[in-house]
Design a protein around this motif. Sequence first.
Motif, PDB file in Angstrom:
ATOM      1  N   THR A 190       0.833  -1.208   0.000  1.00  0.00           N
ATOM      2  CA  THR A 190       0.000   0.000   0.000  1.00  0.00           C
ATOM      3  C   THR A 190       0.869   1.260   0.000  1.00  0.00           C
ATOM      4  OG1 THR A 190      -1.548  -1.253   1.333  1.00  0.00           O
ATOM      5  CG2 THR A 190      -1.985   1.076   1.083  1.00  0.00           C
ATOM      6  N   LEU A 191       1.973   1.213   0.739  1.00  0.00           N
ATOM      7  CA  LEU A 191       2.871   2.372   0.741  1.00  0.00           C
ATOM      8  C   LEU A 191       3.390   2.643  -0.674  1.00  0.00           C
ATOM      9  CD1 LEU A 191       5.054   2.032   3.963  1.00  0.00           C
ATOM     10  CD2 LEU A 191       3.460   3.858   3.384  1.00  0.00           C
ATOM     11  N   ALA A 192       3.700   1.574  -1.390  1.00  0.00           N
ATOM     12  CA  ALA A 192       4.187   1.735  -2.763  1.00  0.00           C
ATOM     13  C   ALA A 192       3.134   2.419  -3.627  1.00  0.00           C
ATOM     14  CB  ALA A 192       4.571   0.374  -3.347  1.00  0.00           C
ATOM     15  N   ARG A 193       1.888   1.968  -3.464  1.00  0.00           N
ATOM     16  CA  ARG A 193       0.819   2.564  -4.282  1.00  0.00           C
ATOM     17  C   ARG A 193       0.604   4.023  -3.913  1.00  0.00           C
ATOM     18  NH1 ARG A 193      -4.077  -0.704  -3.354  1.00  0.00           N
ATOM     19  NH2 ARG A 193      -2.717  -2.251  -2.441  1.00  0.00           N
ATOM     20  N   LEU A 194       0.668   4.274  -2.625  1.00  0.00           N
ATOM     21  CA  LEU A 194       0.441   5.624  -2.131  1.00  0.00           C
ATOM     22  C   LEU A 194       1.520   6.590  -2.633  1.00  0.00           C
ATOM     23  CD1 LEU A 194      -0.455   6.143   1.550  1.00  0.00           C
ATOM     24  CD2 LEU A 194       1.374   7.477   0.643  1.00  0.00           C
ATOM     25  N   LEU A 195       2.750   6.095  -2.708  1.00  0.00           N
ATOM     26  CA  LEU A 195       3.852   6.944  -3.160  1.00  0.00           C
ATOM     27  C   LEU A 195       3.985   6.909  -4.669  1.00  0.00           C
ATOM     28  CD1 LEU A 195       6.524   5.879  -0.517  1.00  0.00           C
ATOM     29  CD2 LEU A 195       5.277   8.023  -0.571  1.00  0.00           C
ATOM     30  N   ASP A 196       3.155   6.067  -5.294  1.00  0.00           N
ATOM     31  CA  ASP A 196       3.216   5.898  -6.736  1.00  0.00           C
ATOM     32  C   ASP A 196       4.623   5.443  -7.142  1.00  0.00           C
ATOM     33  OD1 ASP A 196       2.265   5.766  -9.223  1.00  0.00           O
ATOM     34  OD2 ASP A 196       2.491   7.903  -9.692  1.00  0.00           O
ATOM     35  N   ALA A 197       5.178   4.544  -6.368  1.00  0.00           N
ATOM     36  CA  ALA A 197       6.526   4.055  -6.623  1.00  0.00           C
ATOM     37  C   ALA A 197       6.459   2.549  -6.847  1.00  0.00           C
ATOM     38  CB  ALA A 197       7.421   4.353  -5.418  1.00  0.00           C
ATOM     39  N   PRO A 198       7.357   2.009  -7.662  1.00  0.00           N
ATOM     40  CA  PRO A 198       7.323   0.560  -7.869  1.00  0.00           C
ATOM     41  C   PRO A 198       7.700  -0.182  -6.585  1.00  0.00           C
ATOM     42  CG  PRO A 198       9.250   1.516  -8.915  1.00  0.00           C
ATOM     43  CD  PRO A 198       8.414   2.655  -8.456  1.00  0.00           C
ATOM     44  N   LEU A 199       7.059  -1.334  -6.390  1.00  0.00           N
ATOM     45  CA  LEU A 199       7.387  -2.175  -5.238  1.00  0.00           C
ATOM     46  C   LEU A 199       8.388  -3.230  -5.700  1.00  0.00           C
ATOM     47  CD1 LEU A 199       6.503  -3.040  -2.241  1.00  0.00           C
ATOM     48  CD2 LEU A 199       5.327  -4.870  -3.436  1.00  0.00           C
ATOM     49  N   ILE A 200       9.541  -3.239  -5.076  1.00  0.00           N
ATOM     50  CA  ILE A 200      10.547  -4.243  -5.422  1.00  0.00           C
ATOM     51  C   ILE A 200      10.637  -5.200  -4.260  1.00  0.00           C
ATOM     52  CG2 ILE A 200      12.969  -4.633  -5.964  1.00  0.00           C
ATOM     53  CD1 ILE A 200      12.883  -1.744  -7.151  1.00  0.00           C
ATOM     54  N   ARG A 201      10.399  -6.482  -4.555  1.00  0.00           N
ATOM     55  CA  ARG A 201      10.245  -7.441  -3.473  1.00  0.00           C
ATOM     56  C   ARG A 201      11.373  -8.455  -3.480  1.00  0.00           C
ATOM     57  NH1 ARG A 201       4.729 -10.507  -2.042  1.00  0.00           N
ATOM     58  NH2 ARG A 201       5.561 -12.006  -0.561  1.00  0.00           N
ATOM     59  N   LEU A 202      11.942  -8.650  -2.327  1.00  0.00           N
ATOM     60  CA  LEU A 202      12.943  -9.699  -2.168  1.00  0.00           C
ATOM     61  C   LEU A 202      12.382 -10.713  -1.190  1.00  0.00           C
ATOM     62  CD1 LEU A 202      15.845 -10.801  -2.589  1.00  0.00           C
ATOM     63  CD2 LEU A 202      16.527  -9.453  -0.621  1.00  0.00           C
ATOM     64  N   GLN A 203      12.028 -11.876  -1.702  1.00  0.00           N
ATOM     65  CA  GLN A 203      11.507 -12.935  -0.832  1.00  0.00           C
ATOM     66  C   GLN A 203      12.699 -13.711  -0.278  1.00  0.00           C
ATOM     67  OE1 GLN A 203       8.277 -13.973   0.167  1.00  0.00           O
ATOM     68  NE2 GLN A 203       9.567 -15.285   1.455  1.00  0.00           N
ATOM     69  N   CYS A 204      12.833 -13.743   1.029  1.00  0.00           N
ATOM     70  CA  CYS A 204      14.005 -14.407   1.609  1.00  0.00           C
ATOM     71  C   CYS A 204      13.761 -15.900   1.773  1.00  0.00           C
ATOM     72  CB  CYS A 204      14.333 -13.800   2.957  1.00  0.00           C
ATOM     73  SG  CYS A 204      14.768 -12.075   2.826  1.00  0.00           S
ATOM     74  N   HIS A 205      14.821 -16.649   1.681  1.00  0.00           N
ATOM     75  CA  HIS A 205      14.761 -18.087   1.939  1.00  0.00           C
ATOM     76  C   HIS A 205      16.141 -18.540   2.337  1.00  0.00           C
ATOM     77  CE1 HIS A 205      16.841 -18.828  -1.875  1.00  0.00           C
ATOM     78  NE2 HIS A 205      16.071 -17.891  -2.377  1.00  0.00           N
ATOM     79  N   GLU A 206      16.216 -19.721   2.866  1.00  0.00           N
ATOM     80  CA  GLU A 206      17.509 -20.222   3.300  1.00  0.00           C
ATOM     81  C   GLU A 206      18.424 -20.378   2.089  1.00  0.00           C
ATOM     82  OE1 GLU A 206      19.443 -23.752   5.971  1.00  0.00           O
ATOM     83  OE2 GLU A 206      18.131 -24.177   4.307  1.00  0.00           O
ATOM     84  N   GLY A 207      19.665 -19.960   2.220  1.00  0.00           N
ATOM     85  CA  GLY A 207      20.601 -20.114   1.127  1.00  0.00           C
ATOM     86  C   GLY A 207      20.632 -18.910   0.197  1.00  0.00           C
ATOM     87  N   LEU A 208      19.800 -17.913   0.485  1.00  0.00           N
ATOM     88  CA  LEU A 208      19.802 -16.692  -0.316  1.00  0.00           C
ATOM     89  C   LEU A 208      21.184 -16.047  -0.214  1.00  0.00           C
ATOM     90  CD1 LEU A 208      17.967 -14.600  -1.814  1.00  0.00           C
ATOM     91  CD2 LEU A 208      17.670 -13.483   0.370  1.00  0.00           C
TER      92      LEU A 208
END
Lengths: 300, 373
Positions: free
Chosen positions: A63-81
């Motif tokens: 929602t913050l991304a939408r509110l700021l009109d900025a792209p959301l860049i997501r890093l999904q963490c997992h073991e071994g990252l």
Amino acid sequence: MTQPAADRAAEIGSPGELVGRLDAHGYLADEGAATAAFLALRMRRPLFLEGDAGVGKTALATTLARLLDAPLIRLQCHEGLDAAQALYDWDFPRQLLHLRAAEAAGTADPDRLEAELYDRRFLIARPLLRALETAPSVLLIDEIDRADDEFEAFLLEILSDFTITIPELGTVAAAEPPVVVLTSNRTREVHDALKRRCLYHWLEHPSHRREVEIIRRRLPAVSERLAGRVAHAVRHLRADDLLKPPGVAESLDWAEALVTLGARDLDPATAAATLGAVLKHRDDQRRVTARGLDALLDGG
Amino acid sequence: MRNTTETLETIVAFARTVRAAGVGADPERVRTMVRALDHLDVLDPSDVYWAGRLTLCSDPADLPRYDRCFAAYFSGDTARVPRRPPSVTVTRSAAVPVAPRADGHGGERADPRTATACETEVLRRRDVGRLTAAERAEVARLIALLDTGAEHRRTRRYAPAATGRVDPRRTVREVLRNGGEVSAVRRRARRTRPRRVVILVDVSGSMSPYADALLRFAHAAVRSGGRAAEAFSVGTRLTRLTRELSHRDPGTAMAAVAAAIPDWSGGTRLGVELKEFLDRHGQRGTARGAIVVIASDGWERGDAALLGAQMARLGRLAHRVVWANPHKARPGYEPLTAGMAAALPHVDHFVAGHSLEALERLATLVRTGGPRA
């Protein structure tokens, strides 16, 4: 031309105002979440969100991304990252191809060839580098507790000065630091040094009234009464010592399932038919059914 | 805005109260709180509350303490630094560091040096519940030296290796360096890491002669296990002790533990506690794939069936479950208590835990996954 996110953030004068803005984008924040997000925007500090699964940690970031009109860049963490998956990687096949092509063409200058090989076009930007290069942006580092602790140490460096050094290319510094949101489900203790760089917020399950509102907002087809009944029953379930207490996501799933089946009310029969939407553990279902669904739906 | 110096002083004093209550509100966090208030209204109690909570706290366990401090501090009461738990608790529970120091200067240090190897050997087998204060100090010193590092497991991370799968990244780098000539194929293999060790120490009344030694054992495990070890106390309340036990000095760590445990020498509700552990920590990953050591005599006051069910759950989550019972070494001991009987089918190793020697064996068991003791 879009307005820089820093300006947008500066326009928001108080946490109360941010509540309104978040609301306009479909996120009903309480005072704590709004103050946390407000300070994260103003102070440019990463926001560390903890809380039970399904309380809306990730949703706050989107929602913050939408509110700021900025792209959301997501890093999904997992073991071994590791750095190659989070930061950047060289496109080896293309580099090799380039090398072979240059050889075939008979290029004699090895220095020039080497310089060409480490050109920006052979660099694959992974989420962290992308977030630094994209201004404005919202960087969501999801479920940091799933990554190894080495990764935390590495993240610490990036979150403190928002620069990345690529040996072959030089230093990439963010023109404008991204808004960073980290989430954790507490599967393990995250190192204190990382938390110290962040604002820490523990998200609670929403209050009854807010939950009803969330359901109504997301699923307009659900009547006020039905939303109230669902929120009430879910509240009971959360207090019921289950293996997997339902989050807001489960309330929404349940309400949606009920509407899809054309149910007007939540009674033992409809509840039994849709219990799988809210309780996703067999032991929990058995337990609640054994105690009687009437008890669960009482009042409301 | 009000006088800033005054505001600053108030915040610093408030932060001190919060820190005294056990929240890790270090000076850097206090600075962040001050900076956060630049963006908020200093005169609005709710803004001050959130500025402090978001910057000083870093753990859900901090929140109730913070709330208490906030209420106490800003409700008009004089800013009292919360009292430390009475030192009596420390003396009773972790008697070792206090007692020897009382009988003279450095007596604790002198003893081990004069103790011969033979005496140590005898001491190793003595029941820790029946030692004199000086002997206890020596045992405590030896426990601190135990290495309980855990056995290793394969991870999903790779490291360069002589054999294994081809590592494209390093191979291509090599090729590029040689101008396109494939000279050698680089390989990589899965790295190994120590398995997580979780130690649950029963601090109920029936365990009081052994709780100190077992907590010291947990301290050694947390110290030598790096970030891979966790410790909890069980009794009538589940308390996470990892943070307290991460002090290097055993005395400091034990004092911190004594202050953190609210239910010394109370009753036992192992089943309920274990359920809480699994709900709050285990299910989410602390116990998953870990070596879980339960140090308890299995005197269950509550429902033994519940304990059995929770042990079954733990058995499914954990890699190995070790139960250390101080009474096991007693001649003629039979695991007849209802709790012990319910738990045993789900335990991989059932060992003693009454002497230094037994704890050494336990450490080896954790480290190597050795044969059934």
